[in-house]
Each structure stands twice: as C-alpha cells, then as structure tokens.
Scaffold this motif. Structure first.
Motif, PDB file in Angstrom:
ATOM      1  N   SER A  72       0.839  -1.198   0.000  1.00  0.00           N
ATOM      2  CA  SER A  72       0.000   0.000   0.000  1.00  0.00           C
ATOM      3  C   SER A  72       0.870   1.243   0.000  1.00  0.00           C
ATOM      4  O   SER A  72       2.043   1.194   0.367  1.00  0.00           O
ATOM      5  CB  SER A  72      -0.926   0.012   1.219  1.00  0.00           C
ATOM      6  OG  SER A  72      -0.176   0.163   2.414  1.00  0.00           O
ATOM      7  N   SER A  73       0.275   2.354  -0.420  1.00  0.00           N
ATOM      8  CA  SER A  73       0.979   3.633  -0.397  1.00  0.00           C
ATOM      9  C   SER A  73      -0.048   4.757  -0.379  1.00  0.00           C
ATOM     10  O   SER A  73      -1.220   4.553  -0.687  1.00  0.00           O
ATOM     11  CB  SER A  73       1.898   3.784  -1.604  1.00  0.00           C
ATOM     12  OG  SER A  73       1.128   3.967  -2.778  1.00  0.00           O
ATOM     13  N   GLY A  74       0.424   5.941  -0.036  1.00  0.00           N
ATOM     14  CA  GLY A  74      -0.419   7.130  -0.111  1.00  0.00           C
ATOM     15  C   GLY A  74      -1.551   7.178   0.884  1.00  0.00           C
ATOM     16  O   GLY A  74      -2.557   7.844   0.632  1.00  0.00           O
ATOM     17  N   ALA A  75      -1.410   6.507   2.017  1.00  0.00           N
ATOM     18  CA  ALA A  75      -2.494   6.498   2.999  1.00  0.00           C
ATOM     19  C   ALA A  75      -2.678   7.884   3.609  1.00  0.00           C
ATOM     20  O   ALA A  75      -1.724   8.536   4.022  1.00  0.00           O
ATOM     21  CB  ALA A  75      -2.215   5.484   4.097  1.00  0.00           C
ATOM     22  N   THR A  76      -3.922   8.336   3.648  1.00  0.00           N
ATOM     23  CA  THR A  76      -4.284   9.572   4.319  1.00  0.00           C
ATOM     24  C   THR A  76      -4.101   9.367   5.824  1.00  0.00           C
ATOM     25  O   THR A  76      -4.246   8.250   6.321  1.00  0.00           O
ATOM     26  CB  THR A  76      -5.768   9.902   4.015  1.00  0.00           C
ATOM     27  OG1 THR A  76      -5.957   9.899   2.601  1.00  0.00           O
ATOM     28  CG2 THR A  76      -6.176  11.239   4.581  1.00  0.00           C
ATOM     29  N   ALA A  77      -3.801  10.432   6.551  1.00  0.00           N
ATOM     30  CA  ALA A  77      -3.613  10.346   8.006  1.00  0.00           C
ATOM     31  C   ALA A  77      -4.807   9.656   8.658  1.00  0.00           C
ATOM     32  O   ALA A  77      -5.959   9.940   8.333  1.00  0.00           O
ATOM     33  CB  ALA A  77      -3.423  11.741   8.593  1.00  0.00           C
ATOM     34  N   GLY A  78      -4.521   8.724   9.545  1.00  0.00           N
ATOM     35  CA  GLY A  78      -5.570   8.010  10.273  1.00  0.00           C
ATOM     36  C   GLY A  78      -6.105   6.778   9.572  1.00  0.00           C
ATOM     37  O   GLY A  78      -6.907   6.043  10.129  1.00  0.00           O
ATOM     38  N   VAL A  79      -5.675   6.520   8.328  1.00  0.00           N
ATOM     39  CA  VAL A  79      -6.155   5.359   7.576  1.00  0.00           C
ATOM     40  C   VAL A  79      -5.217   4.175   7.833  1.00  0.00           C
ATOM     41  O   VAL A  79      -4.003   4.312   7.803  1.00  0.00           O
ATOM     42  CB  VAL A  79      -6.231   5.655   6.064  1.00  0.00           C
ATOM     43  CG1 VAL A  79      -6.566   4.405   5.268  1.00  0.00           C
ATOM     44  CG2 VAL A  79      -7.260   6.749   5.794  1.00  0.00           C
ATOM     45  N   TYR A  80      -5.804   3.021   8.109  1.00  0.00           N
ATOM     46  CA  TYR A  80      -5.023   1.808   8.319  1.00  0.00           C
ATOM     47  C   TYR A  80      -5.707   0.649   7.602  1.00  0.00           C
ATOM     48  O   TYR A  80      -6.862   0.748   7.194  1.00  0.00           O
ATOM     49  CB  TYR A  80      -4.854   1.512   9.817  1.00  0.00           C
ATOM     50  CG  TYR A  80      -6.148   1.327  10.570  1.00  0.00           C
ATOM     51  CD1 TYR A  80      -6.708   0.063  10.738  1.00  0.00           C
ATOM     52  CD2 TYR A  80      -6.817   2.423  11.111  1.00  0.00           C
ATOM     53  CE1 TYR A  80      -7.896  -0.108  11.419  1.00  0.00           C
ATOM     54  CE2 TYR A  80      -8.013   2.260  11.798  1.00  0.00           C
ATOM     55  CZ  TYR A  80      -8.543   0.992  11.952  1.00  0.00           C
ATOM     56  OH  TYR A  80      -9.732   0.831  12.619  1.00  0.00           O
ATOM     57  N   ILE A 106      -8.794  -7.405   1.764  1.00  0.00           N
ATOM     58  CA  ILE A 106      -8.260  -6.210   2.422  1.00  0.00           C
ATOM     59  C   ILE A 106      -9.374  -5.176   2.518  1.00  0.00           C
ATOM     60  O   ILE A 106     -10.210  -5.062   1.618  1.00  0.00           O
ATOM     61  CB  ILE A 106      -7.098  -5.603   1.605  1.00  0.00           C
ATOM     62  CG1 ILE A 106      -5.929  -6.571   1.509  1.00  0.00           C
ATOM     63  CG2 ILE A 106      -6.631  -4.285   2.219  1.00  0.00           C
ATOM     64  CD1 ILE A 106      -4.801  -6.073   0.604  1.00  0.00           C
ATOM     65  N   ARG A 107      -9.350  -4.386   3.602  1.00  0.00           N
ATOM     66  CA  ARG A 107     -10.197  -3.203   3.686  1.00  0.00           C
ATOM     67  C   ARG A 107      -9.406  -2.094   4.350  1.00  0.00           C
ATOM     68  O   ARG A 107      -8.429  -2.347   5.063  1.00  0.00           O
ATOM     69  CB  ARG A 107     -11.499  -3.482   4.428  1.00  0.00           C
ATOM     70  CG  ARG A 107     -11.372  -3.717   5.906  1.00  0.00           C
ATOM     71  CD  ARG A 107     -12.728  -3.979   6.521  1.00  0.00           C
ATOM     72  NE  ARG A 107     -12.626  -4.288   7.940  1.00  0.00           N
ATOM     73  CZ  ARG A 107     -13.654  -4.662   8.675  1.00  0.00           C
ATOM     74  NH1 ARG A 107     -14.846  -4.802   8.116  1.00  0.00           N
ATOM     75  NH2 ARG A 107     -13.494  -4.916   9.957  1.00  0.00           N
ATOM     76  N   ALA A 108      -9.837  -0.864   4.093  1.00  0.00           N
ATOM     77  CA  ALA A 108      -9.205   0.305   4.703  1.00  0.00           C
ATOM     78  C   ALA A 108     -10.163   0.874   5.737  1.00  0.00           C
ATOM     79  O   ALA A 108     -11.376   0.926   5.522  1.00  0.00           O
ATOM     80  CB  ALA A 108      -8.898   1.355   3.649  1.00  0.00           C
ATOM     81  N   CYS A 109      -9.591   1.284   6.859  1.00  0.00           N
ATOM     82  CA  CYS A 109     -10.387   1.864   7.938  1.00  0.00           C
ATOM     83  C   CYS A 109      -9.789   3.200   8.329  1.00  0.00           C
ATOM     84  O   CYS A 109      -8.605   3.447   8.122  1.00  0.00           O
ATOM     85  CB  CYS A 109     -10.372   0.943   9.164  1.00  0.00           C
ATOM     86  SG  CYS A 109     -10.965  -0.727   8.835  1.00  0.00           S
ATOM     87  N   LYS A 110     -10.631   4.056   8.886  1.00  0.00           N
ATOM     88  CA  LYS A 110     -10.150   5.327   9.414  1.00  0.00           C
ATOM     89  C   LYS A 110     -10.637   5.438  10.835  1.00  0.00           C
ATOM     90  O   LYS A 110     -11.815   5.225  11.117  1.00  0.00           O
ATOM     91  CB  LYS A 110     -10.639   6.499   8.579  1.00  0.00           C
ATOM     92  CG  LYS A 110     -10.046   7.807   9.070  1.00  0.00           C
ATOM     93  CD  LYS A 110     -10.064   8.873   8.042  1.00  0.00           C
ATOM     94  CE  LYS A 110      -9.351  10.105   8.613  1.00  0.00           C
ATOM     95  NZ  LYS A 110      -9.468  11.237   7.739  1.00  0.00           N
ATOM     96  N   SER A 111      -9.725   5.758  11.727  1.00  0.00           N
ATOM     97  CA  SER A 111     -10.035   5.846  13.152  1.00  0.00           C
ATOM     98  C   SER A 111     -11.292   6.685  13.384  1.00  0.00           C
ATOM     99  O   SER A 111     -11.382   7.822  12.910  1.00  0.00           O
ATOM    100  CB  SER A 111      -8.862   6.469  13.907  1.00  0.00           C
ATOM    101  OG  SER A 111      -7.702   5.701  13.710  1.00  0.00           O
ATOM    102  N   GLY A 112     -12.276   6.095  14.062  1.00  0.00           N
ATOM    103  CA  GLY A 112     -13.513   6.788  14.399  1.00  0.00           C
ATOM    104  C   GLY A 112     -14.499   6.964  13.260  1.00  0.00           C
ATOM    105  O   GLY A 112     -15.566   7.549  13.452  1.00  0.00           O
TER     106      GLY A 112
END
Length: 119
Positions: A72-80, A106-112
């Motif tokens: 992966s690359s280019g993740a926005t802040a808070g994305v895991y 795979i899935r992407a999550c963002k805190s909160g």
C-alpha cells in the motif's frame, strides 16, 4: 480538468510502482520459482474522508490455497489496513506476504469513521 488528469496520472503511476514492487522479489522471494499463474490487482480504497492505494497478488499453491503479497501507499492520516485471512481479521502492515490461505481480503479503515467494504 487539468487537476483531475494529474490526479489520475498520479494514481496510475502509484499503482504501477506498487505492482512493480509486488512482482519484483522483495519479502517472500524465498518462496521459490513462482508459476506464471500469478494474478495482480490494484485499487484505491476510500474510507470516510480518506484514501489508500493497495495492490495484492495471488498465486495458487495447487491445493486450494494461495500464496501472495500486498502493498500500500499514499495512505491519508488516520487510515489503516485490515486483512481477512480465511475469515480471521488482522491489522496489516503497509506490505507483507501470506501463504496457505484460501481467501485473502483487504479493507481500509479510518479511526472513528469506520471501514470500507472488503476487497
């Protein structure tokens, strides 16, 4: 219009770089000679107000399981990232390998803010 074209070109370039890193040795190269049946797929996942570019590859082991890599690359802040390995959910590093797995998602999550659908 010009900004949209630049963004698409950047996304395509990022995907090609990720694909190249998955196809070149890297982690898991010791798996031996990989057959030509290797598949590769890349996408951008968009959790609420975020994004991350991801690629995954998979090669059949011949017994109904698969060997593969993700990056992966280019993740926005808070994305895991989270991975589902035969239904077992785990947090994922930005890249890695899996083996003897029947189904890898795979899935992407963002805190909160929740997660995307499984891909």
């Amino acid at each position: 219009m010009r900004n949209a074209l630049r963004k698409k070109a950047l996304t395509l370039t990022t995907g090609l770089v990720l694909a190249g890193s998955l196809l070149a040795g890297g982690p898991g190269a010791a798996h031996g000679e990989e057959p030509s049946t290797r598949a590769l797929s890349c996408t951008t996942l968009h959790p609420s107000s975020g994004a991350v570019n991801v690629c995954k590859s998979w090669t059949p082991n011949g017994d109904g399981t698969f060997y593969g890599k993700w990056s992966s690359s280019g993740a926005t802040a808070g994305v895991y990232l989270q991975g589902s390995l035969d239904g077992r959910v785990e947090y994922l590093n930005s890249e890695g390998i899996y083996d003897d797995i029947r189904k890898f998602l795979i899935r992407a999550c963002k805190s909160g803010a929740g997660c995307t659908a499984w891909w």
